[in-house]
Write a protein that holds these residues in place. Structure first.
Motif, short mmCIF file in Angstrom:
data_model
loop_
_atom_site.label_atom_id
_atom_site.label_comp_id
_atom_site.label_asym_id
_atom_site.label_seq_id
_atom_site.Cartn_x
_atom_site.Cartn_y
_atom_site.Cartn_z
N ILE A 40 33.98 65.07 27.46
CA ILE A 40 35.02 66.31 27.53
C ILE A 40 34.87 66.95 26.31
O ILE A 40 35.16 66.64 25.54
N ILE A 41 34.77 68.35 26.62
CA ILE A 41 34.74 69.42 25.33
C ILE A 41 35.57 70.34 25.81
O ILE A 41 35.41 70.93 26.98
N THR A 42 36.70 70.49 25.04
CA THR A 42 37.61 71.78 25.16
C THR A 42 37.71 72.71 24.02
O THR A 42 37.39 72.15 22.94
N SER A 43 38.03 73.78 24.12
CA SER A 43 38.19 74.86 23.18
C SER A 43 39.59 75.82 23.36
O SER A 43 40.05 75.79 24.49
N ARG A 44 39.39 76.78 22.50
CA ARG A 44 40.73 77.42 22.63
C ARG A 44 40.80 78.95 23.08
O ARG A 44 41.94 79.53 23.59
N GLY A 45 39.80 79.74 22.88
CA GLY A 45 39.89 81.22 23.43
C GLY A 45 38.67 82.01 22.81
O GLY A 45 37.61 81.33 22.34
N ALA A 46 38.69 83.26 23.13
CA ALA A 46 37.53 84.06 22.86
C ALA A 46 36.86 84.15 21.42
O ALA A 46 35.80 84.11 21.07
N GLY A 47 37.90 83.74 20.64
CA GLY A 47 37.53 83.75 19.11
C GLY A 47 37.05 82.54 18.59
O GLY A 47 36.68 82.28 17.55
N THR A 48 36.94 81.39 19.68
CA THR A 48 36.32 80.13 19.26
C THR A 48 35.20 79.78 20.33
O THR A 48 34.49 78.92 20.37
N SER A 49 34.45 81.04 20.84
CA SER A 49 33.45 80.89 21.74
C SER A 49 32.17 80.37 21.00
O SER A 49 31.41 79.51 21.84
N VAL A 50 31.93 80.69 19.98
CA VAL A 50 30.86 80.15 19.27
C VAL A 50 30.97 78.72 18.95
O VAL A 50 29.82 77.75 19.17
N GLU A 51 32.05 78.28 18.38
CA GLU A 51 32.38 76.81 18.08
C GLU A 51 32.52 76.14 19.47
O GLU A 51 31.71 74.94 19.56
N PHE A 52 32.80 76.64 20.61
CA PHE A 52 32.70 76.04 21.95
C PHE A 52 31.12 75.69 22.38
O PHE A 52 30.63 74.69 22.77
N ALA A 53 30.25 76.91 22.30
CA ALA A 53 28.90 76.84 22.73
C ALA A 53 28.17 75.68 21.74
O ALA A 53 27.28 75.08 22.14
#
Lengths: 207, 207
Positions: free
Chosen positions: A170-183
């Motif tokens: 499971i991978i979760t992330s916070r918002g548009a400003g964390t898009s690169v970290e998510f990817a």
């Protein structure tokens, strides 16, 4: 030669453009085949900031049963088709944005797919408001996770205020400003940390 | 009531999706009317990672002379039309990606527009490889600027290895991994630092 890794992103109208497309962009840079699948019945999907994008697939292209379910309610016999999807892909991604996130959460095809991918131990990734879909599907219980503030309950979870959180599959992330970290977290999980670091360097992220 | 701020982004095929669409996304969040203008003659523009997007405008919609110039060569009389564009917008944005960046650089309509916006002191912003378009137009001389490594010569410039560099009306940035910083720098220039900080907080950037 490495086997081709395949991911599928499910999208309703009102998806957050940066969250969705940064993930597709960086995954394709990493060599991961990434299909954007429209859940709306239309090939062109509409972002929450007015950007319209062509999906690669409509849900009916990959699931006969799903194609007939306009309401998003799962009928008997559909689970066999979902199994074909979870066999074909190494995981699924859900971008945020509204009404996309709540449309995904209320679409039983999606919550059943979350459960099905999770049962196989395959990657399930969601960003911004979309972790609420994972919560609805029950796959966040006892897990380390994050979301846009207030979008999931901290009950029965280890809620972390980090840009991207990986707990098993499971991978979760916070918002548009964390898009690169998510990817990059998805790339790291699928292709290894070295590949994620290579992509980060090439895109001038934290370099 | 504040006057509506309007920006235009010029795009050829092969644009970098995260760079282009993160800027459009964040500018629209800030209330800036942002038009994506296709330079290809087609409304649907193709990203460098296979994502196809609808432009808001074709160049012929805003410039009669430009619409007739398929080669990108500027004919006599076109500059009057370009003046209408620079009157209508508060600035222009160029995303990176290939072949988009070199297509923009070699498109005389674009280099003339860069000069025209710059002469009026209006914002000219470029990211990744696209600062090479600004260099070709001659507007980077003596300026603090940046780019993807190797995409512009450091000669006659103050070349900085920073995520986003603002020098007067010129904003430059480095790559897909600095897309958010690039967009926030544009928002900051157009709408003020408080608005940029507000957007950064809302998208969970560095928060």
């Amino acid at each position: 030669m490495d086997q081709l890794i395949k991911m599928i992103m499910f999208v309703h109208d009102g998806f957050e453009e940066a969250e969705a497309l940064t993930a597709v962009d960086l995954l394709r840079r990493a060599g991961v085949k990434t299909d954007v699948c429209s859940m709306t019945g239309n090939t062109v999907i509409k972002g929450s900031h007015g950007i319209s994008v062509f999906a690669d697939l409509e849900f009916s292209d990959i699931c006969d049963a799903g194609g007939k379910m306009e309401s998003g309610a799962v009928e008997e016999g559909a689970l066999a088709d979902f199994s074909a999807i979870t066999d074909s892909y190494d995981g699924m991604i859900l971008p945020g944005g509204q009404p996309n996130s709540f449309s995904l959460r209320d679409d039983e095809r999606i919550t059943e797919l979350v459960k099905a991918f999770d049962r196989k131990g395959k990657l399930v990734a969601a960003i911004c408001a979309a972790p609420c879909v994972l919560e609805r599907a029950g796959v966040l219980d006892g897990k380390r996770c994050t979301s846009y503030p207030g979008m999931i309950s901290p009950d029965n979870k280890i809620y972390l205020e980090e840009t991207a959180v990986t707990d098993g599959n499971i991978i979760t992330s916070r918002g548009a400003g964390t898009s690169v970290e998510f990817a990059l977290a998805i790339v790291g999980k699928l292709c290894g940390a070295a590949k994620a670091d290579q992509i980060a360097t090439r895109i001038m992220f934290r370099s």
